[in-house]
Enzyme design. Structure first.
Site, PDB file in Angstrom:
ATOM      1  N   CYS A 290      38.652  29.155  38.459  1.00 36.29           N
ATOM      2  CA  CYS A 290      37.261  29.087  38.013  1.00 36.29           C
ATOM      3  C   CYS A 290      36.417  28.710  39.213  1.00 36.29           C
ATOM      4  CB  CYS A 290      37.067  27.996  36.958  1.00 36.29           C
ATOM      5  SG  CYS A 290      37.947  28.310  35.423  1.00 36.29           S
TER       6      CYS A 290
ATOM      7  N   GLY B 249      36.285  33.932  38.932  1.00 38.67           N
ATOM      8  CA  GLY B 249      36.443  34.087  37.487  1.00 38.67           C
ATOM      9  C   GLY B 249      35.491  35.115  36.947  1.00 38.67           C
TER      10      GLY B 249
ATOM     11  N   TYR C 175      45.110  34.031  48.919  1.00 37.82           N
ATOM     12  CA  TYR C 175      44.553  35.066  48.051  1.00 37.82           C
ATOM     13  C   TYR C 175      43.211  34.736  47.418  1.00 37.82           C
ATOM     14  CZ  TYR C 175      43.956  37.691  43.677  1.00 37.82           C
ATOM     15  OH  TYR C 175      43.440  38.433  42.655  1.00 37.82           O
TER      16      TYR C 175
END
Ligand code: AMP
Length: 464
Positions: free
Chosen positions: A2, A28, A242
């Site tokens: 998030c 997100g 990532y």
């Protein structure tokens, strides 16, 4: 997974939070929300979908007040529906309160069960709601004291923003798993998951909120508390590999610089003779550039990404079904034909993407396909806020590198080692102390889990 953003004391609080969330959209894409406050109340808007789809001028005009917090969500705990969209707001005996959370509480279920046994009623399935209940139940006098006593009870990962009628509280768990930074626009404080949001809203970066720090921002002052026992930080290494945006400055380094260094280490550890290096866009780009620089091989675009693939895409009913990865990526015939290719990605999770890409490159005439991964095999699930499937779905938990190579159909497969990550991150002039959580690769979790949590996975660990 998030992103959170907040601003205190700015006449355009909602507009700036909207821009901040837009910059954090990669963290997100399921839902987004903003809650603003002024002396007469809270103004809130949250929905499922992307920031640019949910908010427009009209909606933003209705979000009054000079302070705001916002959230973009990718569910790692709790289902994906609008009740679970954040910020989560309540009115309790001591006033209004809204919360935006990035992370996963490892003891949320234990506390929730306990509270429900005493009659508490939950409105969502998010572990974040547990924090709100604990704050409401606290007997401390002020919000900041209630928040600190609550945070002593929760375990796991949290980067948090809490908004009330008169203050913003920002907090980060003692390990500092997830990022959180503070900056300034004139006299206004801004807080964000990543610095890329500061660049967009032209905020000046001040510093990271320290692991275990609780910051209390009110009209007349900003005060820092360090209420927890100090532990060695365990920043999430997967943010570098990532998750974070490459242009963000995080945990003392720029993400893109780390990604290139990971690619260079990968080349040192796994190189084979080849003609070109290509990334799987966008996530493999930084590491592929580092790999090419280390080996002197040409860096080429062998795969092109379609950036407009929404989750609502509908495939035709019959004939050409199951486009899978082709919806997102296509090979450039001229680049790959007759070439020995090093193709670089950041990670292999289930291995479905990798095997389809190998096939795609081979179909376009690649002579050899050598798959390189700028992280070690992902063999263990994350309990601290990265969405990884259960261990049985992580191909590296039950298959060797040779077996995965055979399954993917590549000529060779090479992963970066954990030592390689350490070298890449330590690629700084000053002395470096490795402060990272790499549990998804090593299985070495920094914190204990309450009985029952992730039991299935834990049993699997013990059998290994
Ligand atoms: P897979 O096909 O399951 O092996 O997926 C691997 C791809 O997913 C890689 O290209 C990664 O960039 C990407 N990836 C890695 N971790 C995640 C995650 N937690 N959520 C979504 N995508 C991910």
């Amino acid at each position: 997974m998030c992103g959170i953003f907040g601003i205190f004391n700015h006449s355009e609080a909602a507009n700036i939070t909207y821009l901040g969330l837009h910059a954090l959209q990669h963290r997100g894409q399921e839902s987004a929300g903003i809650i603003c406050s002024d002396s007469s109340g809270f103004y809130s808007h949250k929905e499922m979908g992307l920031v640019s789809d949910i908010f427009n001028e009209e909606v933003l005009k209705g979000l009054k007040g000079n302070r705001a917090i916002g959230h973009v969500r990718y569910s790692t705990a709790g289902a994906s529906y609008v009740q679970n969209a954040q910020p989560f707001a309540v009115e309790y005996a001591k006033g209004r309160l809204a919360i935006a959370h990035n992370g996963n509480l490892t003891n949320a279920k234990v506390i929730r069960d306990e509270l429900q046994n005493f009659g508490s009623i939950f409105q969502s399935t998010m572990d974040t709601e547990v924090i709100v209940h604990l704050i409401a139940l606290s007997h401390e006098n002020s919000t900041i004291e209630r928040v600190i006593s609550t945070l002593h009870r929760v375990e796991g990962s949290y980067s948090l923003l809490i908004l009330t009628d008169k203050e913003i509280i920002a907090a980060r768990d003692p390990y500092g798993f997830r990022p959180l930074v503070i900056g300034k626009i004139g006299d206004s404080f801004v807080i964000s998951s990543e610095t890329c949001a500061f660049d967009l809203v032209q905020a000046e970066y001040i510093r990271e909120i320290a692991p275990g720090e609780v910051l209390h921002i009110t009209q007349d002052r900003i005060k820092s508390y360090m209420p927890f026992k100090k532990v060695k930080p365990k920043h999430c290494v997967f943010e570098y590999i990532y998750f974070a945006r490459p242009d963000s400055y995080m945990f003392g380094r720029t993400v893109y610089t780390v990604r290139k260094a990971l690619g260079r280490e990968l080349a040192k550890e796994t190189h084979v003779d080849a003609d070109i290096v290509i990334p799987i866009p966008d996530s493999g780009a930084g590491a592929a550039i580092g790999y090419a620089q280390e080996t002197g091989l040409p860096f080429e675009l062998g795969l092109i990404r379609n950036h407009y693939v929404g989750r609502t895409f509908i495939e035709p009913r019959d004939s050409i079904r199951h486009f899978g990865v082709k919806l997102k990526l296509n090979a450039v015939h001229d680049t790959v034909k007759d070439k020995r290719i090093i193709v670089v990605d950041d990670s292999i999770v289930r291995s479905t993407t990798g095997s389809k890409i190998v096939k795609m490159l081979q179909q376009q005439g690649a002579k050899e396909v050598h798959f390189r991964v700028s992280s070690p095999p992902t063999a263990f699930p994350c309990f601290y806020g990265i969405d990884t499937p259960s261990r049985s779905q992580l191909i590296a938990s039950s298959h060797s590198t040779d077996e995965i190579n055979t399954f993917m159909g590549s000529d060779t497969l090479g992963y970066l080692s954990i030592d390689g990550i350490k070298k890449a991150i330590g690629d700084k002039e000053d002395e470096f102390d490795y402060d990272f959580c790499d549990a998804c690769f090593s299985g070495s979790y920094p914190s204990k889990f309450p009985l029952g949590m992730g039991l299935e996975q834990m049993e699997l660990f013990q059998k290994k």
